[in-house]
Design an enzyme around this catalytic site. Sequence first.
Site, PDB file in Angstrom:
ATOM      1  N   ALA A  51     -14.909  10.897 -64.646  1.00 30.51           N
ATOM      2  CA  ALA A  51     -15.908  11.968 -64.619  1.00 30.51           C
ATOM      3  C   ALA A  51     -15.705  13.022 -65.711  1.00 30.51           C
ATOM      4  O   ALA A  51     -16.638  13.316 -66.464  1.00 30.51           O
ATOM      5  CB  ALA A  51     -15.942  12.610 -63.233  1.00 30.51           C
ATOM      6  N   ARG A 101     -25.250   6.749 -66.383  1.00 30.74           N
ATOM      7  CA  ARG A 101     -24.481   6.597 -65.151  1.00 30.74           C
ATOM      8  C   ARG A 101     -24.920   7.662 -64.162  1.00 30.74           C
ATOM      9  O   ARG A 101     -24.461   8.802 -64.222  1.00 30.74           O
ATOM     10  CB  ARG A 101     -22.975   6.701 -65.412  1.00 30.74           C
ATOM     11  CG  ARG A 101     -22.480   5.660 -66.398  1.00 30.74           C
ATOM     12  CD  ARG A 101     -21.107   5.153 -66.148  1.00 30.74           C
ATOM     13  NE  ARG A 101     -20.841   4.722 -64.819  1.00 30.74           N
ATOM     14  CZ  ARG A 101     -19.596   4.610 -64.325  1.00 30.74           C
ATOM     15  NH1 ARG A 101     -18.573   4.931 -65.066  1.00 30.74           N
ATOM     16  NH2 ARG A 101     -19.404   4.185 -63.102  1.00 30.74           N
ATOM     17  N   GLN A 208      -9.357  -1.001 -63.060  1.00 32.47           N
ATOM     18  CA  GLN A 208      -8.918   0.202 -63.765  1.00 32.47           C
ATOM     19  C   GLN A 208      -7.496   0.600 -63.397  1.00 32.47           C
ATOM     20  O   GLN A 208      -6.760   1.146 -64.219  1.00 32.47           O
ATOM     21  CB  GLN A 208      -9.864   1.376 -63.472  1.00 32.47           C
ATOM     22  CG  GLN A 208     -11.275   1.177 -63.986  1.00 32.47           C
ATOM     23  CD  GLN A 208     -12.213   0.690 -62.888  1.00 32.47           C
ATOM     24  OE1 GLN A 208     -11.802  -0.085 -62.016  1.00 32.47           O
ATOM     25  NE2 GLN A 208     -13.455   1.125 -62.921  1.00 32.47           N
ATOM     26  N   ASP A 249     -15.800  11.460 -58.457  1.00 32.09           N
ATOM     27  CA  ASP A 249     -16.910  11.484 -59.403  1.00 32.09           C
ATOM     28  C   ASP A 249     -18.025  12.428 -58.977  1.00 32.09           C
ATOM     29  O   ASP A 249     -18.811  12.864 -59.810  1.00 32.09           O
ATOM     30  CB  ASP A 249     -17.470  10.070 -59.584  1.00 32.09           C
ATOM     31  CG  ASP A 249     -16.565   9.208 -60.448  1.00 32.09           C
ATOM     32  OD1 ASP A 249     -16.816   9.137 -61.652  1.00 32.09           O
ATOM     33  OD2 ASP A 249     -15.590   8.646 -59.918  1.00 32.09           O
ATOM     34  N   ASN A 259     -16.087   8.343 -54.971  1.00 33.37           N
ATOM     35  CA  ASN A 259     -15.091   7.900 -55.948  1.00 33.37           C
ATOM     36  C   ASN A 259     -15.161   6.381 -56.033  1.00 33.37           C
ATOM     37  O   ASN A 259     -15.948   5.731 -55.344  1.00 33.37           O
ATOM     38  CB  ASN A 259     -13.693   8.377 -55.540  1.00 33.37           C
ATOM     39  CG  ASN A 259     -12.685   8.246 -56.665  1.00 33.37           C
ATOM     40  OD1 ASN A 259     -12.928   8.695 -57.786  1.00 33.37           O
ATOM     41  ND2 ASN A 259     -11.555   7.620 -56.401  1.00 33.37           N
ATOM     42  N   LYS A 260     -14.325   5.801 -56.876  1.00 31.49           N
ATOM     43  CA  LYS A 260     -14.364   4.356 -57.103  1.00 31.49           C
ATOM     44  C   LYS A 260     -14.305   3.586 -55.792  1.00 31.49           C
ATOM     45  O   LYS A 260     -13.597   3.957 -54.863  1.00 31.49           O
ATOM     46  CB  LYS A 260     -13.193   3.959 -57.999  1.00 31.49           C
ATOM     47  CG  LYS A 260     -13.214   2.511 -58.455  1.00 31.49           C
ATOM     48  CD  LYS A 260     -14.500   2.171 -59.202  1.00 31.49           C
ATOM     49  CE  LYS A 260     -14.742   3.068 -60.379  1.00 31.49           C
ATOM     50  NZ  LYS A 260     -16.040   2.820 -61.038  1.00 31.49           N
TER      51      LYS A 260
END
Length: 376
Positions: A51, A101, A208, A249, A259-260
Amino acid sequence: MGQLELAPLHFISGKLYILDQTLLPREETYIELSTKEEVFDAIKNLQVRGAPAIGVAAAYGAYVSMRKELMSMPSSGYVHEDLVTFGNVLRNVCDYLRSARPTAVNLSWALDRVQMAFKNSHATSIKSAAEALLEEATRIHQEDVDACYAMGEYGLSLLGREMGILTHCNAGTLATSKYGTCLAPIYLGSERGYDFHVYADETRPLLQGARLTAWELNRAGIDVTLICDNMANTVMKQGLIDAVVVGCDRMTRNGDGANKIGTSALAVLAREYDIPFYMFVPTSTIDLNTESGEDIEIEVRDEEEVRSMWYSEPMAPEDVKIFNPSFDVTPAKYITAVITEKGIVRPPYDINLEAIVRGEPQMEHIDFDVENLDEF
């Protein structure tokens, strides 16, 4: 360019270079971005990600994109008309980049700031208008460096010297201007002699945690162990984890944090094992205009990220249906504390998040014993 300090991006002599994170860990390559299409693709394809880093890249990206756009924009010969055209082109560039995004609030936040900088600049020429964009981008960049350091200090106050720490995805140096958000206390602690042991989830499907977090921590000499996502329960059950730290994020007014994908499952597990779950959130990522996680648009990404990316052969049947959401939302009730650059936020989040953003005192959280309310 010579040897560069590890960072997701560098702005050097008027040029924007980003570290292509899709090539990590096998190749450390910086590429130049000079058009709005190149900036859009870099953000969309996760060449730059995280982010805060997305926000900084977008701000610089708007500047270099405008410089390229202006080269093909004929002058009317009148300053006012040229500045009106500049504003219209800037709006189109920012709207285009914003669509790369949708879930990452820092993207829109940074682009809004760049547009506002132009409006407030009272520019008297195209040159001074462009300079206003660059000054704002530079300001956003430095603010992120300062914010990461501050989050590191606040986060470190919550961690013991020899803790086992679990993290998910990448919210380190590669996701920010320096140090990271949730990894900032790890780096600061390491510099001060803390003996952390970090467990990094691989973070499927884009890995990631494996490609980025494990790589950057190992590169920095920090004790890190890579685990598969479905091993988190086991390491918690074995008592190896003392705290979970993750980035964010987008955080909504009530404290829900996107978040992810996979983050929310860790929060539920942490609650089961009585492990504190800390979410690191720059105030620029707190979206007071969105009431709850139910209102967050979750980006759904390409099926091939699950089916074939990172594999020498497809790992699923060609015709099988695949669902690939990029994020999930952790309900506020599972978050022990939110760490920002302005301080540590605890429940009630619906009141205290707004207070921290506005620089006001927080409300103290009180747990009432319902069975003994008659005593009051």
